[in-house]
Write a protein that holds these residues in place. Structure first.
Motif, PDB file in Angstrom:
ATOM      1  N   GLN A   1       6.234  -0.124   3.100  1.00  0.00           N
ATOM      2  CA  GLN A   1       6.135   0.969   2.540  1.00  0.00           C
ATOM      3  C   GLN A   1       4.929   1.650   3.183  1.00  0.00           C
ATOM      4  O   GLN A   1       4.245   1.153   3.920  1.00  0.00           O
ATOM      5  CB  GLN A   1       5.732   0.570   1.034  1.00  0.00           C
ATOM      6  CG  GLN A   1       4.151  -0.206   0.780  1.00  0.00           C
ATOM      7  CD  GLN A   1       4.237  -0.707  -0.738  1.00  0.00           C
ATOM      8  OE1 GLN A   1       5.190  -0.645  -1.367  1.00  0.00           O
ATOM      9  NE2 GLN A   1       3.031  -0.882  -0.938  1.00  0.00           N
ATOM     10  N   PRO A   2       4.859   2.948   3.037  1.00  0.00           N
ATOM     11  CA  PRO A   2       3.701   3.838   3.439  1.00  0.00           C
ATOM     12  C   PRO A   2       2.382   3.392   3.265  1.00  0.00           C
ATOM     13  O   PRO A   2       2.124   2.919   2.125  1.00  0.00           O
ATOM     14  CB  PRO A   2       3.816   5.193   2.996  1.00  0.00           C
ATOM     15  CG  PRO A   2       5.158   5.472   2.482  1.00  0.00           C
ATOM     16  CD  PRO A   2       5.871   3.652   1.994  1.00  0.00           C
ATOM     17  N   PRO A   3       1.528   3.350   3.893  1.00  0.00           N
ATOM     18  CA  PRO A   3       1.740   3.583   5.386  1.00  0.00           C
ATOM     19  C   PRO A   3       1.996   2.731   6.605  1.00  0.00           C
ATOM     20  O   PRO A   3       2.230   3.182   7.727  1.00  0.00           O
ATOM     21  CB  PRO A   3       0.217   4.041   5.828  1.00  0.00           C
ATOM     22  CG  PRO A   3      -0.799   2.815   5.030  1.00  0.00           C
ATOM     23  CD  PRO A   3       0.136   2.665   3.885  1.00  0.00           C
ATOM     24  N   VAL A   4       2.526   1.551   6.152  1.00  0.00           N
ATOM     25  CA  VAL A   4       2.910   0.822   7.116  1.00  0.00           C
ATOM     26  C   VAL A   4       4.208   1.154   7.906  1.00  0.00           C
ATOM     27  O   VAL A   4       4.355   0.845   8.804  1.00  0.00           O
ATOM     28  CB  VAL A   4       3.357  -0.784   6.410  1.00  0.00           C
ATOM     29  CG1 VAL A   4       3.920  -2.007   7.181  1.00  0.00           C
ATOM     30  CG2 VAL A   4       2.067  -1.652   5.689  1.00  0.00           C
ATOM     31  N   THR A   5       5.210   1.645   6.947  1.00  0.00           N
ATOM     32  CA  THR A   5       6.387   2.233   7.695  1.00  0.00           C
ATOM     33  C   THR A   5       6.041   3.077   8.845  1.00  0.00           C
ATOM     34  O   THR A   5       6.533   3.066  10.007  1.00  0.00           O
ATOM     35  CB  THR A   5       7.272   3.016   6.650  1.00  0.00           C
ATOM     36  OG1 THR A   5       6.262   4.025   5.956  1.00  0.00           O
ATOM     37  CG2 THR A   5       7.779   2.133   5.580  1.00  0.00           C
TER      38      THR A   5
END
Ligand SMILES: [Zn+2]
Length: 221
Positions: A55-59
């Motif tokens: 999920q953001p910010p990992v994406t």
């Protein structure tokens, strides 16, 4: 990229891949987002351990790593995986290869880069035991069931008798990991588990995925 452009990008245009903050590398918050796990899933008997949730910010971080060739991110991503990787005796790391075409277009084998960094951090050897000639259809254009079918038979494995830890960037449906594990087991390797940077929370179960062992029998090994 010319050397002078690379320098300019490095010193003038540096920003966090996760959130755009003007820092060199990842900002502290985005770096912390890589360590929300461990998250564990069981995909038809294949144990998958992930460092964080997709999920953001990992994406944005993973996308930047793959598509924008942010090579410097291999180290922090592998470090996050190293924190959740359980000890497996006498195991080798095997990167799940991207389709040949996407590696050629990127000029960068990102899962191998992750495996090499993780191997250094965990003192585990890295072996190229999987090949993946290419995927005929873009995975994103397929429905889930078709996506599974598209993965089947797309890996070939070599060698035999190794205890394997699979390495991939993201697990979503798990079809890719299960297909890779099936190819390795078909030639006589044992897949202890898979480790990924991130795990999608969209799929907590995989009810429509064929059983791995039944699948191997159907394939005739
Ligand atoms: Zn950031």
């Amino acid at each position: 990229m010319r050397f002078v452009d690379a320098l300019a990008d490095l010193f003038l245009g540096a920003e966090c891949t996760g959130c755009g903050e003007p820092v060199l590398g990842l900002c502290p918050a985005c770096r912390a987002s890589l360590g929300l796990g461990p998250l564990e899933r069981d995909l038809s008997g294949l144990r998958v351990v992930s460092a964080t949730s997709y999920q953001p910010p990992v994406t944005a971080i993973v996308k930047g790593f793959k598509d924008a060739q942010a090579w410097g991110l291999a180290a922090p991503l592998a470090e996050a995986m190293s924190h959740v990787l359980p000890a497996v005796a006498d195991a080798v790391l095997v990167a799940v290869p991207s389709p040949g075409a996407s590696v050629r277009s990127r000029g960068f084998d990102h899962t191998r880069a992750l495996a090499l960094h993780l191997g250094r951090l965990s003192s585990m050897p890295v072996r190229r035991l999987l090949r993946r000639p290419g995927v005929r259809v873009d995975q994103t254009e397929l429905h889930r069931a078709d996506r599974w079918a598209n993965q089947l038979g797309r890996f070939s494995a070599r060698g035999s008798g190794q205890q394997v830890v699979l390495v991939d960037d993201v697990v979503t449906t798990g079809a890719t990991l299960v297909a890779a594990a099936g190819a390795l087991e078909a030639v006589g390797h044992r897949v202890a588990l898979a480790v990924t940077v991130a795990s999608s929370q969209l799929w907590t179960t995989t009810p429509d995925m064929p059983d791995r062992k039944a699948d191997r029998v159907a394939d005739g090994g």
